[in-house]
Scaffold this motif. Structure first.
Motif, PDB file in Angstrom:
ATOM      1  N   SER A  58       1.588 -11.373 -63.582  1.00  0.00           N
ATOM      2  CA  SER A  58       2.251 -11.942 -62.327  1.00  0.00           C
ATOM      3  C   SER A  58       3.537 -10.811 -62.153  1.00  0.00           C
ATOM      4  O   SER A  58       4.183 -10.398 -63.111  1.00  0.00           O
ATOM      5  CB  SER A  58       3.161 -13.278 -62.594  1.00  0.00           C
ATOM      6  N   ARG A  59       3.315 -10.308 -60.923  1.00  0.00           N
ATOM      7  CA  ARG A  59       4.364  -9.196 -60.622  1.00  0.00           C
ATOM      8  C   ARG A  59       4.931  -9.315 -59.125  1.00  0.00           C
ATOM      9  O   ARG A  59       4.149  -9.802 -58.378  1.00  0.00           O
ATOM     10  CB  ARG A  59       3.723  -7.859 -60.912  1.00  0.00           C
ATOM     11  N   GLU A  60       6.197  -8.800 -59.045  1.00  0.00           N
ATOM     12  CA  GLU A  60       6.541  -8.702 -57.652  1.00  0.00           C
ATOM     13  C   GLU A  60       6.118  -7.662 -56.786  1.00  0.00           C
ATOM     14  O   GLU A  60       5.774  -6.657 -57.441  1.00  0.00           O
ATOM     15  CB  GLU A  60       8.322  -8.517 -57.813  1.00  0.00           C
ATOM     16  N   ALA A  61       5.971  -7.720 -55.462  1.00  0.00           N
ATOM     17  CA  ALA A  61       5.426  -6.975 -54.760  1.00  0.00           C
ATOM     18  C   ALA A  61       6.239  -7.005 -53.331  1.00  0.00           C
ATOM     19  O   ALA A  61       7.129  -7.952 -53.117  1.00  0.00           O
ATOM     20  CB  ALA A  61       3.903  -6.968 -54.213  1.00  0.00           C
ATOM     21  N   GLU A  99       1.817 -14.855 -53.368  1.00  0.00           N
ATOM     22  CA  GLU A  99       2.626 -15.769 -53.054  1.00  0.00           C
ATOM     23  C   GLU A  99       3.724 -15.436 -52.378  1.00  0.00           C
ATOM     24  O   GLU A  99       4.294 -14.324 -52.665  1.00  0.00           O
ATOM     25  CB  GLU A  99       2.992 -16.355 -54.321  1.00  0.00           C
ATOM     26  N   GLU A 100       3.947 -16.029 -51.260  1.00  0.00           N
ATOM     27  CA  GLU A 100       4.984 -15.651 -50.137  1.00  0.00           C
ATOM     28  C   GLU A 100       5.698 -16.910 -49.679  1.00  0.00           C
ATOM     29  O   GLU A 100       5.068 -17.857 -49.574  1.00  0.00           O
ATOM     30  CB  GLU A 100       4.508 -14.506 -49.141  1.00  0.00           C
ATOM     31  N   ALA A 101       6.955 -16.867 -49.624  1.00  0.00           N
ATOM     32  CA  ALA A 101       7.944 -17.828 -49.104  1.00  0.00           C
ATOM     33  C   ALA A 101       7.471 -18.259 -47.708  1.00  0.00           C
ATOM     34  O   ALA A 101       7.400 -17.219 -46.918  1.00  0.00           O
ATOM     35  CB  ALA A 101       9.341 -17.634 -49.262  1.00  0.00           C
ATOM     36  N   VAL A 102       7.191 -19.247 -47.275  1.00  0.00           N
ATOM     37  CA  VAL A 102       6.757 -19.627 -45.904  1.00  0.00           C
ATOM     38  C   VAL A 102       7.806 -19.698 -45.047  1.00  0.00           C
ATOM     39  O   VAL A 102       8.691 -20.305 -45.199  1.00  0.00           O
ATOM     40  CB  VAL A 102       5.778 -20.918 -46.125  1.00  0.00           C
ATOM     41  N   LEU A 103       7.753 -19.077 -43.757  1.00  0.00           N
ATOM     42  CA  LEU A 103       8.724 -19.294 -42.772  1.00  0.00           C
ATOM     43  C   LEU A 103       7.653 -19.926 -41.616  1.00  0.00           C
ATOM     44  O   LEU A 103       6.901 -19.414 -41.134  1.00  0.00           O
ATOM     45  CB  LEU A 103       9.088 -17.845 -42.177  1.00  0.00           C
ATOM     46  N   GLU A 157       8.805  -5.297 -52.269  1.00  0.00           N
ATOM     47  CA  GLU A 157      10.474  -5.343 -52.543  1.00  0.00           C
ATOM     48  C   GLU A 157      10.806  -6.891 -52.891  1.00  0.00           C
ATOM     49  O   GLU A 157      11.743  -7.301 -52.395  1.00  0.00           O
ATOM     50  CB  GLU A 157      10.990  -4.850 -51.622  1.00  0.00           C
ATOM     51  N   GLY A 158      10.005  -7.633 -53.639  1.00  0.00           N
ATOM     52  CA  GLY A 158      10.412  -9.072 -53.975  1.00  0.00           C
ATOM     53  C   GLY A 158       9.874 -10.055 -53.029  1.00  0.00           C
ATOM     54  O   GLY A 158      10.163 -11.106 -53.259  1.00  0.00           O
ATOM     55  N   ALA A 159       9.446  -9.525 -51.901  1.00  0.00           N
ATOM     56  CA  ALA A 159       8.960 -10.488 -50.822  1.00  0.00           C
ATOM     57  C   ALA A 159       7.752 -11.557 -51.194  1.00  0.00           C
ATOM     58  O   ALA A 159       7.688 -12.709 -50.912  1.00  0.00           O
ATOM     59  CB  ALA A 159       8.703  -9.854 -49.567  1.00  0.00           C
ATOM     60  N   THR A 160       7.055 -10.723 -52.046  1.00  0.00           N
ATOM     61  CA  THR A 160       5.876 -11.562 -52.427  1.00  0.00           C
ATOM     62  C   THR A 160       5.308 -11.262 -54.027  1.00  0.00           C
ATOM     63  O   THR A 160       6.277 -10.578 -54.564  1.00  0.00           O
ATOM     64  CB  THR A 160       4.332 -11.048 -51.676  1.00  0.00           C
ATOM     65  N   THR A 161       4.796 -12.339 -54.596  1.00  0.00           N
ATOM     66  CA  THR A 161       4.521 -12.180 -55.928  1.00  0.00           C
ATOM     67  C   THR A 161       3.050 -12.454 -55.995  1.00  0.00           C
ATOM     68  O   THR A 161       2.317 -13.099 -55.318  1.00  0.00           O
ATOM     69  CB  THR A 161       4.992 -13.554 -56.704  1.00  0.00           C
ATOM     70  N   ARG A 162       2.455 -11.112 -56.826  1.00  0.00           N
ATOM     71  CA  ARG A 162       1.051 -11.228 -56.877  1.00  0.00           C
ATOM     72  C   ARG A 162       0.579 -11.604 -58.454  1.00  0.00           C
ATOM     73  O   ARG A 162       1.115 -11.392 -59.316  1.00  0.00           O
ATOM     74  CB  ARG A 162       0.405  -9.553 -56.832  1.00  0.00           C
ATOM     75  N   ARG A 163      -0.146 -12.729 -58.439  1.00  0.00           N
ATOM     76  CA  ARG A 163      -0.813 -13.206 -59.781  1.00  0.00           C
ATOM     77  C   ARG A 163      -2.198 -12.961 -59.828  1.00  0.00           C
ATOM     78  O   ARG A 163      -3.052 -12.854 -59.078  1.00  0.00           O
ATOM     79  CB  ARG A 163      -0.520 -14.644 -59.612  1.00  0.00           C
ATOM     80  N   ARG A 164      -2.403 -12.299 -61.093  1.00  0.00           N
ATOM     81  CA  ARG A 164      -3.836 -12.102 -61.556  1.00  0.00           C
ATOM     82  C   ARG A 164      -4.135 -13.366 -62.227  1.00  0.00           C
ATOM     83  O   ARG A 164      -3.510 -13.759 -63.129  1.00  0.00           O
ATOM     84  CB  ARG A 164      -3.866 -10.708 -62.173  1.00  0.00           C
ATOM     85  N   ARG A 165      -5.267 -13.820 -61.722  1.00  0.00           N
ATOM     86  CA  ARG A 165      -5.701 -14.907 -62.275  1.00  0.00           C
ATOM     87  C   ARG A 165      -7.092 -15.080 -62.918  1.00  0.00           C
ATOM     88  O   ARG A 165      -7.967 -14.101 -62.571  1.00  0.00           O
ATOM     89  CB  ARG A 165      -5.647 -16.223 -61.383  1.00  0.00           C
TER      90      ARG A 165
END
Ligand SMILES: [Zn+2]
Length: 180
Positions: A16-19, A42-46, A21-29
């Motif tokens: 799991s790492r931020e991408a 993963e991204e906060a939904v607007l 500039e922290g706006a999204t999180t990428r997860r390897r599954r």
């Protein structure tokens, strides 16, 4: 998260790492059923809530499409459109609410568009604010003119708009009245 390959309902996060500039999180599954690996972002939904009550994710390209229509035949290039859409997104994110009514997206478009191109602004405003008469245009144009006069920013309270009257040099210039 469901596996996109075998549709196993479960998967395991292996990294799991931020991408962005922290706006999204990428997860390897990894899928425990088929063993294949995939990535989720993963991204906060607007969300934008339409008048009908339906909400949808904020979409920058929709902003661009709407503004591009208003900019037809105007000296506005694609870069400027993208920049404007970014400004709109920033303004909405800065408001701190996760769900914004669609008319607020329109409001957030008006300000930067006015700076970009006043004709496009009038076109956009006429649709967005549902101008119904020539008077509506007149009122808007009067406001634009007023902005030109004040240099775009309203004067601060107590600020003098007119320069002070020049002082007369050399004291009195009138001849002394007779008899003195
Ligand atoms: Zn699988």
């Amino acid at each position: 998260m469901r596996c996109p390959f075998c549709h196993n309902p479960d998967s395991r996060v292996i990294d799991s790492r931020e991408a962005d500039e922290g706006a999204t999180t990428r997860r390897r599954r990894s899928c425990p059923a088929c063993g294949r690996r995939f990535t989720t972002v993963e991204e906060a939904v607007l969300a934008v809530v339409k008048r009908s009550g339906v909400s949808e994710p904020f979409n920058r390209s929709k902003v661009v499409a709407g503004v591009r229509r208003a900019c037809q035949g105007r000296p506005v290039d694609e870069d400027q459109l993208q920049q404007l859409a970014q400004q709109v997104e920033d303004a909405i994110r800065a408001s701190g609410v996760a769900e914004v009514p669609s008319h607020e997206v329109g409001l957030a478009i008006l300000r930067p568009l006015r700076e970009l191109d006043e004709v496009a602004y009038l076109r956009f405003a006429s649709v967005y604010r549902a101008f119904t008469s020539v008077e509506d245009f007149e009122k808007e144009i009067t406001e634009l003119r007023a902005r030109h006069h004040t240099g775009g920013t309203p004067p601060l309270p107590g600020m003098q708009l007119d320069p002070p009257a020049p002082r007369r040099r050399g004291g009195r210039t009138q001849p002394a009245p007779p008899g003195t």
